[in-house]
Design an enzyme around this catalytic site. Sequence first.
Site, mmCIF file in Angstrom:
data_model
loop_
_atom_site.group_PDB
_atom_site.id
_atom_site.type_symbol
_atom_site.label_atom_id
_atom_site.label_comp_id
_atom_site.label_asym_id
_atom_site.label_seq_id
_atom_site.Cartn_x
_atom_site.Cartn_y
_atom_site.Cartn_z
ATOM 1 N N THR A 63 0.847 -1.193 0.000
ATOM 2 C CA THR A 63 0.000 0.000 0.000
ATOM 3 C C THR A 63 0.883 1.244 0.000
ATOM 4 O O THR A 63 1.689 1.431 0.908
ATOM 5 C CB THR A 63 -0.926 -0.011 1.229
ATOM 6 O OG1 THR A 63 -1.692 -1.214 1.186
ATOM 7 C CG2 THR A 63 -1.863 1.177 1.221
ATOM 8 N N GLU A 80 -3.904 -4.899 -2.889
ATOM 9 C CA GLU A 80 -4.477 -6.110 -2.296
ATOM 10 C C GLU A 80 -5.584 -5.731 -1.318
ATOM 11 O O GLU A 80 -5.526 -4.682 -0.692
ATOM 12 C CB GLU A 80 -3.380 -6.935 -1.611
ATOM 13 C CG GLU A 80 -2.606 -6.217 -0.506
ATOM 14 C CD GLU A 80 -3.257 -6.308 0.849
ATOM 15 O OE1 GLU A 80 -4.169 -7.127 0.999
ATOM 16 O OE2 GLU A 80 -2.862 -5.548 1.742
ATOM 17 N N ALA A 110 -19.962 -2.814 16.449
ATOM 18 C CA ALA A 110 -19.387 -1.868 17.418
ATOM 19 C C ALA A 110 -18.444 -2.611 18.360
ATOM 20 O O ALA A 110 -18.596 -3.801 18.608
ATOM 21 C CB ALA A 110 -20.516 -1.205 18.215
ATOM 22 N N CYS A 122 -3.187 -2.212 9.000
ATOM 23 C CA CYS A 122 -3.676 -1.526 7.792
ATOM 24 C C CYS A 122 -4.520 -0.291 8.077
ATOM 25 O O CYS A 122 -4.162 0.807 7.673
ATOM 26 C CB CYS A 122 -4.470 -2.504 6.946
ATOM 27 S SG CYS A 122 -3.506 -3.948 6.514
HETATM 28 C C1 UGA Z 1 -8.111 -4.632 6.281
HETATM 29 C C2 UGA Z 1 -9.149 -4.648 5.149
HETATM 30 O O1 UGA Z 1 -10.375 -5.217 5.617
HETATM 31 C C3 UGA Z 1 -8.625 -5.453 3.956
HETATM 32 O O2 UGA Z 1 -9.550 -5.380 2.864
HETATM 33 C C4 UGA Z 1 -7.283 -4.860 3.514
HETATM 34 O O3 UGA Z 1 -6.723 -5.575 2.427
HETATM 35 C C5 UGA Z 1 -6.305 -4.894 4.684
HETATM 36 O O4 UGA Z 1 -6.866 -4.132 5.772
HETATM 37 C C6 UGA Z 1 -5.009 -4.278 4.221
HETATM 38 O O5 UGA Z 1 -5.003 -3.097 3.861
HETATM 39 O O6 UGA Z 1 -4.027 -5.008 4.096
HETATM 40 P P1 UGA Z 1 -7.379 -6.342 8.235
HETATM 41 O O7 UGA Z 1 -6.560 -5.216 8.772
HETATM 42 O O8 UGA Z 1 -6.765 -7.687 8.097
HETATM 43 O O9 UGA Z 1 -7.941 -5.979 6.760
HETATM 44 O O10 UGA Z 1 -8.606 -6.530 9.203
HETATM 45 P P2 UGA Z 1 -10.179 -6.228 9.230
HETATM 46 O O11 UGA Z 1 -10.924 -7.499 9.259
HETATM 47 O O12 UGA Z 1 -10.570 -5.257 8.203
HETATM 48 O O13 UGA Z 1 -10.320 -5.574 10.685
HETATM 49 C C7 UGA Z 1 -9.634 -4.385 11.039
HETATM 50 C C8 UGA Z 1 -10.032 -3.939 12.432
HETATM 51 O O14 UGA Z 1 -11.368 -3.453 12.447
HETATM 52 C C9 UGA Z 1 -9.974 -5.030 13.497
HETATM 53 O O15 UGA Z 1 -9.380 -4.502 14.669
HETATM 54 C C10 UGA Z 1 -11.427 -5.385 13.737
HETATM 55 O O16 UGA Z 1 -11.653 -5.873 15.037
HETATM 56 C C11 UGA Z 1 -12.084 -4.039 13.520
HETATM 57 N N1 UGA Z 1 -13.499 -4.139 13.132
HETATM 58 C C12 UGA Z 1 -13.853 -4.701 11.948
HETATM 59 C C13 UGA Z 1 -14.475 -3.625 13.963
HETATM 60 O O17 UGA Z 1 -14.189 -3.071 15.050
HETATM 61 N N2 UGA Z 1 -15.781 -3.690 13.570
HETATM 62 C C14 UGA Z 1 -16.171 -4.243 12.404
HETATM 63 O O18 UGA Z 1 -17.385 -4.269 12.110
HETATM 64 C C15 UGA Z 1 -15.177 -4.769 11.561
#
Ligand code: UGA
Length: 429
Positions: free
Chosen positions: A122, A150, A251, A259
Amino acid sequence: MTSPREPIGVIGTGYVGLVTAAGFAELGNDVWCIDIDAAKVDRLKRGEIPIYEPGLAELVTKHRGRLHFSTDIADALEQARLLFVAVGTPPTYSGDADLSSVNAVVDAMPPSDQHALVMKSTVPVGTGDSIKRIFAGQGKEGFRYVSCPEFLKEGSAVSDFLRPNRVVVGDDGDWAGDAVVELYAPLDAPLVRTDIASGEMIKLAANAFLATKISFINEIANVCEVTGANVTEVAKGIGLDDRIGPKFLQAGVGFGGSCFPKDVSALKQLAGNSGYHFQLLNAVIEVNELQKRRVIGKLEKHLGTLVGKRVALLGLAFKPNTDDMREATSLVLSARLQAAGAHVSAYDPIAEGEARRMMPGLEFADDTLGCVRDADAVVLVTEWEEFKTMDLGQIAAAMAGNVLIDGRNALDPAAVRAAGLIYEGIGQG
Ligand code: UGA
């Protein structure tokens, strides 16, 4: 030449590089994986996977014959014309992305009109243009460049690679862009073929939007708490509108990971550097920082002062199914609790090794019961499956106190109360 099975190079064997390499191996491509870390390359050659990512070890093992590991970029250049770049771009103190690893790769490329860099890391919008300028300045104007961001989520990265929502290819409309499109063709995903700058912006905007969705629902949760509404019901009610959608409306105690925090701050900084004040992203970041700390107030509401109180943290990784501790809420929470005088115990099914390094002064337990023993309060920080199904009666019996803060709204409040505990979630009345 542009067969879907053409050999490729992948530079950087972190989460993104290794998953991309294993994914393409699954599609039938031979992949030359390059990393400057010789110890890591040795481990990979022995079949050891340095990270925890569901399904990755199986895929790497299955395709050992197609995956080649080396510290020498020349190996990839010799075997492949497309070199995917998957090196780290961590934030600098200013919030900009640190491009030193990317620049090292650019400098290591020889003059060639047979090769292309395909950027998976990124990077700020404009990086492709500046790399093309650097190539020109180094007499390597024949080297092609493609932006191919990605969208893998840690914990489900392998299936995200094999079943993507879309593939984005930002390029100059030359052979390299065509070849990348060919590579992804077997996945049969919607394709966005665009210019390089737009490809770069799609990545940053996607992460910033998802982070905004999370901060939005967290603020709604906070308002629910003072108005008596239930954020889980509200999320269901708004998520059924297909203009809003149900995902990323969970929430909790804030977003973390390698990321969202980095990319939101990089986009804010990128805009700022160009003279634009991105107000919305400032709020997204601030809401998230405050959200991580709100648990302290909830604990104080029930326990009074935290001095000398025993608080147990269940889950430390930034989300379930990963051992990644980067920007995890647990880091802020444990430090705040310790500063407030509490004694903190912690347990995570997978991330303990990394957590021990990053969290001095914590008492690490080997399992849930060991963690909650004699605790005045328990905080569920990461919603691992084993916490969702834990025996609440045993938890209540092991604790000294009776407060359970469900930082991810992952438990059934009625079941927690039935076990004799005080339940408090996020935005649930
Ligand atoms: C994120 C993006 O979802 C991916 O599409 C992207 O490719 C990636 O970053 C990146 O740029 O490499 P990731 O960081 O693995 O992926 O994790 P997520 O599942 O998106 O969760 C990120 C954070 O948000 C976590 O701490 C999760 O607990 C939190 N979250 C997620 C919430 O608090 N609420 C939600 O409804 C969803």
